[in-house]
Design a protein around this motif. Structure first.
Motif, mmCIF file in Angstrom:
data_model
loop_
_atom_site.group_PDB
_atom_site.id
_atom_site.type_symbol
_atom_site.label_atom_id
_atom_site.label_comp_id
_atom_site.label_asym_id
_atom_site.label_seq_id
_atom_site.Cartn_x
_atom_site.Cartn_y
_atom_site.Cartn_z
ATOM 1 N N THR A 1 0.976 -1.055 0.082
ATOM 2 C CA THR A 1 0.094 -0.172 0.069
ATOM 3 C C THR A 1 0.895 1.262 0.080
ATOM 4 O O THR A 1 2.331 1.170 0.160
ATOM 5 C CB THR A 1 -0.948 -0.083 1.143
ATOM 6 O OG1 THR A 1 -0.117 0.456 2.474
ATOM 7 C CG2 THR A 1 -1.792 -1.359 1.447
ATOM 8 N N TYR A 2 0.119 2.520 -0.310
ATOM 9 C CA TYR A 2 0.951 3.786 0.016
ATOM 10 C C TYR A 2 0.699 4.346 1.395
ATOM 11 O O TYR A 2 0.849 5.419 1.585
ATOM 12 C CB TYR A 2 0.330 4.622 -1.046
ATOM 13 C CG TYR A 2 0.806 4.075 -2.438
ATOM 14 C CD1 TYR A 2 1.785 4.959 -2.815
ATOM 15 C CD2 TYR A 2 0.457 3.160 -3.115
ATOM 16 C CE1 TYR A 2 2.544 4.507 -4.321
ATOM 17 C CE2 TYR A 2 0.624 2.853 -4.352
ATOM 18 C CZ TYR A 2 1.740 3.396 -4.899
ATOM 19 O OH TYR A 2 2.285 3.317 -6.170
ATOM 20 N N MET A 3 0.276 3.518 2.374
ATOM 21 C CA MET A 3 0.080 4.244 3.697
ATOM 22 C C MET A 3 1.319 4.621 4.291
ATOM 23 O O MET A 3 2.586 4.067 4.380
ATOM 24 C CB MET A 3 -0.567 2.957 4.841
ATOM 25 C CG MET A 3 -2.044 2.432 4.229
ATOM 26 S SD MET A 3 -2.633 1.215 5.456
ATOM 27 C CE MET A 3 -3.295 2.383 6.615
ATOM 28 N N MET A 4 1.189 5.652 5.076
ATOM 29 C CA MET A 4 2.209 6.378 5.474
ATOM 30 C C MET A 4 3.224 5.960 6.610
ATOM 31 O O MET A 4 4.300 5.717 6.624
ATOM 32 C CB MET A 4 1.896 7.735 6.121
ATOM 33 C CG MET A 4 2.681 8.583 6.888
ATOM 34 S SD MET A 4 2.065 10.082 7.531
ATOM 35 C CE MET A 4 0.886 10.884 6.565
ATOM 36 N N PHE A 5 2.634 4.913 7.324
ATOM 37 C CA PHE A 5 3.079 4.098 8.569
ATOM 38 C C PHE A 5 3.567 2.701 8.251
ATOM 39 O O PHE A 5 3.709 1.895 9.169
ATOM 40 C CB PHE A 5 2.227 4.313 9.787
ATOM 41 C CG PHE A 5 2.233 5.738 10.184
ATOM 42 C CD1 PHE A 5 3.210 6.735 10.644
ATOM 43 C CD2 PHE A 5 0.551 6.154 10.259
ATOM 44 C CE1 PHE A 5 2.918 7.770 11.111
ATOM 45 C CE2 PHE A 5 0.629 7.575 10.526
ATOM 46 C CZ PHE A 5 1.540 8.370 11.045
ATOM 47 N N ARG A 6 3.390 2.536 6.856
ATOM 48 C CA ARG A 6 3.824 0.982 6.820
ATOM 49 C C ARG A 6 5.024 0.487 6.963
ATOM 50 O O ARG A 6 5.138 -0.866 7.296
ATOM 51 C CB ARG A 6 3.374 0.650 5.306
ATOM 52 C CG ARG A 6 4.414 1.300 4.090
ATOM 53 C CD ARG A 6 4.128 1.113 2.719
ATOM 54 N NE ARG A 6 5.070 1.909 1.667
ATOM 55 C CZ ARG A 6 4.864 3.135 1.552
ATOM 56 N NH1 ARG A 6 4.070 4.059 1.876
ATOM 57 N NH2 ARG A 6 5.799 3.752 0.572
ATOM 58 N N ASP A 7 6.134 1.256 7.149
ATOM 59 C CA ASP A 7 7.527 0.700 7.427
ATOM 60 C C ASP A 7 7.809 1.442 9.026
ATOM 61 O O ASP A 7 9.062 1.300 9.345
ATOM 62 C CB ASP A 7 8.297 1.360 6.422
ATOM 63 C CG ASP A 7 8.232 0.547 5.164
ATOM 64 O OD1 ASP A 7 7.951 -0.673 5.146
ATOM 65 O OD2 ASP A 7 8.616 1.165 3.858
ATOM 66 N N VAL A 8 6.908 1.625 9.762
ATOM 67 C CA VAL A 8 7.214 2.216 11.198
ATOM 68 C C VAL A 8 7.205 0.956 11.882
ATOM 69 O O VAL A 8 6.012 0.415 12.518
ATOM 70 C CB VAL A 8 6.292 3.114 11.428
ATOM 71 C CG1 VAL A 8 6.432 3.640 13.026
ATOM 72 C CG2 VAL A 8 6.513 4.465 10.755
ATOM 73 N N LEU A 9 8.273 0.243 12.187
ATOM 74 C CA LEU A 9 8.387 -0.812 12.996
ATOM 75 C C LEU A 9 9.884 -0.861 13.716
ATOM 76 O O LEU A 9 10.759 -0.745 12.799
ATOM 77 C CB LEU A 9 8.000 -2.036 12.272
ATOM 78 C CG LEU A 9 8.949 -2.695 10.988
ATOM 79 C CD1 LEU A 9 8.895 -3.936 10.511
ATOM 80 C CD2 LEU A 9 8.810 -1.933 9.763
ATOM 81 N N GLU A 10 9.789 -1.177 14.764
ATOM 82 C CA GLU A 10 11.161 -1.001 15.592
ATOM 83 C C GLU A 10 11.329 -2.514 16.228
ATOM 84 O O GLU A 10 10.429 -3.001 16.788
ATOM 85 C CB GLU A 10 11.120 0.010 16.521
ATOM 86 C CG GLU A 10 10.957 1.261 16.311
ATOM 87 C CD GLU A 10 10.597 2.556 17.030
ATOM 88 O OE1 GLU A 10 10.957 2.151 18.159
ATOM 89 O OE2 GLU A 10 10.315 3.470 16.516
ATOM 90 N N ASN A 11 12.514 -2.866 16.290
ATOM 91 C CA ASN A 11 13.111 -3.972 17.336
ATOM 92 C C ASN A 11 12.553 -5.369 16.911
ATOM 93 O O ASN A 11 12.305 -6.069 17.620
ATOM 94 C CB ASN A 11 12.674 -3.804 18.748
ATOM 95 C CG ASN A 11 13.224 -2.472 19.399
ATOM 96 O OD1 ASN A 11 14.543 -2.195 18.882
ATOM 97 N ND2 ASN A 11 12.712 -1.604 20.138
ATOM 98 N N TYR A 12 12.237 -5.494 15.579
ATOM 99 C CA TYR A 12 11.832 -6.989 14.939
ATOM 100 C C TYR A 12 13.260 -7.122 14.266
ATOM 101 O O TYR A 12 13.583 -6.509 13.414
ATOM 102 C CB TYR A 12 10.669 -6.727 14.092
ATOM 103 C CG TYR A 12 9.264 -6.418 14.614
ATOM 104 C CD1 TYR A 12 8.621 -7.615 14.985
ATOM 105 C CD2 TYR A 12 8.869 -5.223 14.867
ATOM 106 C CE1 TYR A 12 7.251 -7.348 15.340
ATOM 107 C CE2 TYR A 12 7.268 -5.077 15.490
ATOM 108 C CZ TYR A 12 6.728 -6.057 15.686
ATOM 109 O OH TYR A 12 5.539 -6.151 16.153
ATOM 110 N N PRO A 13 13.908 -8.535 14.582
ATOM 111 C CA PRO A 13 14.887 -8.897 14.110
ATOM 112 C C PRO A 13 14.903 -8.982 12.512
ATOM 113 O O PRO A 13 15.882 -8.865 11.911
ATOM 114 C CB PRO A 13 15.078 -10.410 14.747
ATOM 115 C CG PRO A 13 14.389 -10.008 16.044
ATOM 116 C CD PRO A 13 13.248 -9.428 15.775
ATOM 117 N N ASP A 14 13.828 -9.291 11.937
ATOM 118 C CA ASP A 14 13.887 -9.222 10.481
ATOM 119 C C ASP A 14 13.613 -8.027 9.751
ATOM 120 O O ASP A 14 13.409 -7.711 8.561
ATOM 121 C CB ASP A 14 12.788 -10.028 10.056
ATOM 122 C CG ASP A 14 13.025 -11.756 10.247
ATOM 123 O OD1 ASP A 14 14.351 -11.849 10.571
ATOM 124 O OD2 ASP A 14 12.027 -12.606 10.538
ATOM 125 N N GLY A 15 13.491 -6.771 10.634
ATOM 126 C CA GLY A 15 13.394 -5.277 10.056
ATOM 127 C C GLY A 15 12.273 -5.275 9.117
ATOM 128 O O GLY A 15 11.116 -5.877 9.317
#
Length: 630
Positions: free
Chosen positions: A471-485
């Motif tokens: 998607t084009y959602m703004m927060f789609r890549d806002v993730l922290e502390n997941y080992p697989d990034g």
């Protein structure tokens, strides 16, 4: 894994999830009867450029004009036949009526019950463009007018109203009502229906060393017996549901807010015999108020920010509390903590009140014109009937009766596009051990849509759930502390004003935030956790109306059921603000117009709060969000 058509393009020109039906076709429906394929609202035939006679799909109408003056009034009672022979054969314990705000038992007392107007032949006009009343059990054959719906809860404008031929309910000194006491006493009367409860939770606490060192014990591991109690024929305890209303300091409790909260407590908790219990989770943003260091400061915050009648159902929290429990998880900025960490207070609640099997989270700007118990029970029962096979794939679409005709045909089309496979069990990621059960077969193809039927859902959203990477959602890549990034498997919903989460899911979320410090935005975290743990997820097809006159169902379906730049999933794209025309949505940078305008029409006021000449609008049971102001 999902097919490319589903995982990358929910609506591709060559793989639409709808069909255009030929007028006069004699296909049969699920019951075997002939079906003329007529669409809600009427259709007209036309000839396309191939010479075929086709059905022109009607444009969705949202001209709500039904007036209460046209239909008979009735007291609305959607509750089961408590203590009947059939009821006692299924459930443990007995149902006992509970005392209400008027000092008498609410069950059977018309003063404590809402009224509604019966529609002829269960007619419902207009029809929603997405979701369904018929397919989900939400349909009731009634419409709801403001005074009949709210007079039991202190609607002062209903005084002297004779439209419904109903005596004005006995007045209540609402500021003296203790809703916490009424709910606790209701539970005590009915405790034989439920598994043993802990002592009432009056406030959160800071974590101890034991809370951190024994966090693994908070997980609810897979059930070794696949045919657990919910599938057996033995008597069962009723599950308990917590309803958590999210609030914050300086929240203005308007008369409309008060009616709304009172109605939820009365309809969900007191009438049901404590199957539900309602709480206010209130964030204190002012860090100079050290609410957990001095009981007097805590009480002062209650006095300042919560109406007195709701004191004993309110639980306060602040950023220091969340930081103490989840020191590894994201940034706890006081200005955005309510948004970025919406689930953490729910996680603490579930940890400290383990007797609740499910937590329903409601934002306080949600309204429901119908009966709350009928609403949540219809959702709960319908989602329990859904199979796990293709659960994620079905969840990725808006279901439209205008286009897909029936839920069965919609599901079949999704199966065709998925080539019969799809997500099967947990989609694992480094560092997270799934708590969900393993699938009963090696592949989805071997299951005949049996796994999961009868199993309560672990997560329920009223909106579709998709892979945010596409998607084009703004927060789609806002993730922290997941080992697989950024390779972490995840899912998201566009909004979560109403969401239900099981204790099993909430505990898994708590565990990952304590041990790993995982963080996603709240529209992604529950959904992604359920995906990674292999839990049951259902996107409930809540009825959605769109106040759009220049687009037909096909075009609207193509706008909502795709993940391209030109879709509602891109808030800044050409259709990013289409959602403002929906009764249940959100849109970037502005309040949706339709939900607010429609709700004010129902209340008989204009956008400035002035009374209008609205002819007692009688609406179907409809969810509205966001509602600002009245």
């Amino acid at each position: 894994m999902p097919s490319k058509a589903l995982s990358r393009h929910l609506h591709a020109p060559s793989e639409k999830i709808y069909d255009v039906y030929i007028q006069g076709s004699q296909d049969q429906d699920a019951s075997g009867s002939e079906d003329s394929r007529s669409q809600p609202g009427g259709v007209e035939s036309q000839t396309n450029n191939t010479g075929e006679d086709r059905v022109e799909l009607p444009r969705p109408s949202v001209h709500f004009t039904t007036s209460a003056i046209d239909f008979p009034f009735e007291i609305y009672d959607p509750y089961p036949d408590f203590n009947s022979k059939a009821w006692t054969e299924e459930w443990k314990g007995a149902h006992f009526a509970c005392e209400g705000p008027r000092g008498v038992d609410v069950n059977g007392n018309a003063d404590d019950m809402l009224g509604a107007y019966r529609l002829p032949n269960d007619a419902l006009e207009p029809q929603p463009i997405f979701g369904s009343y018929k397919d989900t059990g939400l349909g009731s054959g009634y419409c709801f007018e403001r005074h009949a719906r709210n007079s039991a809860y202190g609607d002062e404008d209903a005084a002297g109203d004779r439209l419904n031929n109903r005596p004005q309910p006995q007045k209540v000194e609402w500021e003296k009502v203790n809703w916490g006491r009424l709910q606790r006493e209701c539970y005590n009367r009915n405790r034989g229906r439920f598994q043993e409860s802990k002592a009432p939770l009056s406030m959160f606490r800071f974590p101890t060393h034991e809370d951190t060192s024994r966090v693994n014990e908070t997980l609810i591991l897979p059930d070794p017996a696949p045919n657990s109690e919910h599938l057996s024929n033995t008597k069962r305890y009723k599950a308990r549901n917590a309803v958590l209303l999210r609030a914050y300091e300086n929240k203005e409790y308007t008369p409309d807010n008060m009616l709304h909260i009172r109605s939820m407590i009365t309809e969900l908790s007191l009438h049901s015999g404590a199957e539900y219990e309602v709480f206010l989770l209130v964030q204190i943003v002012d860090l100079d108020r050290h609410i957990f260091s001095d009981p007097a400061v805590y009480q002062k915050a209650l006095d300042d920010f919560v109406p007195h009648e709701f004191h004993n159902i309110s639980i306060l929290f602040n950023v220091p509390l969340l930081e103490a429990w989840y020191p590894k998880a994201g940034k706890h900025n006081p200005k955005d903590s309510q948004q970025a960490h919406m689930t953490q207070p729910v996680q603490l609640f579930s940890l400290l009140r383990p007797d609740f099997d499910m937590c329903w989270q409601f934002e306080l700007d949600v309204r429901y014109t119908g009966h709350h118990y009928h609403h949540l029970e219809a959702i709960r029962q319908w989602t329990q009937k859904q199979p796990r096979k293709l659960q994620w794939e079905r969840a990725g679409y808006f279901y439209s009766p205008f286009i897909h005709r029936t839920w069965k045909s919609f599901s079949a089309k999704v199966g065709e596009l998925t080539k019969g496979s799809g997500v099967w069990g947990a989609v694992t990621t480094t560092g997270i051990a799934p708590v969900g059960p393993k699938p009963p077969t090696e592949s989805a193809e071997e299951d005949d849509f049996e796994w999961g039927v009868g199993e309560p859902a672990d997560m329920i959203n009223l909106m579709p759930i998709v892979d945010p990477v596409t998607t084009y959602m703004m927060f789609r890549d806002v993730l922290e502390n997941y080992p697989d990034g950024k390779k972490t498997p995840r899912r998201t919903a566009p909004i979560t004003p109403v969401i239900a989460m099981s204790k099993r899911l909430i505990r898994a979320m708590h565990h990952s935030q304590v041990t790993l410090g995982t963080h996603m935005m709240p529209e992604m975290f529950p959904e992604s956790s359920a995906l990674q743990h292999g839990l049951k997820v259902v996107a409930f097809p809540e009825p959605v109306y769109l106040d759009i006159s220049d687009k037909g169902p096909e075009e609207l379906e193509s706008i909502f059921n795709n993940l391209t730049e030109a879709s509602v999933w891109n808030g800044f794209g050409p259709h990013g603000n289409v959602g403002k025309h929906a009764n249940y949505w959100w849109s970037s940078g502005m309040h949706p117009e339709f939900s607010n305008v429609l709700y004010r029409r129902w209340l008989g006021i204009d956008m400035e709060g002035n009374k209008t000449d609205e002819q007692r609008l009688c609406l179907p049971a409809i969810t509205l969000h966001p509602i600002k102001g009245p």
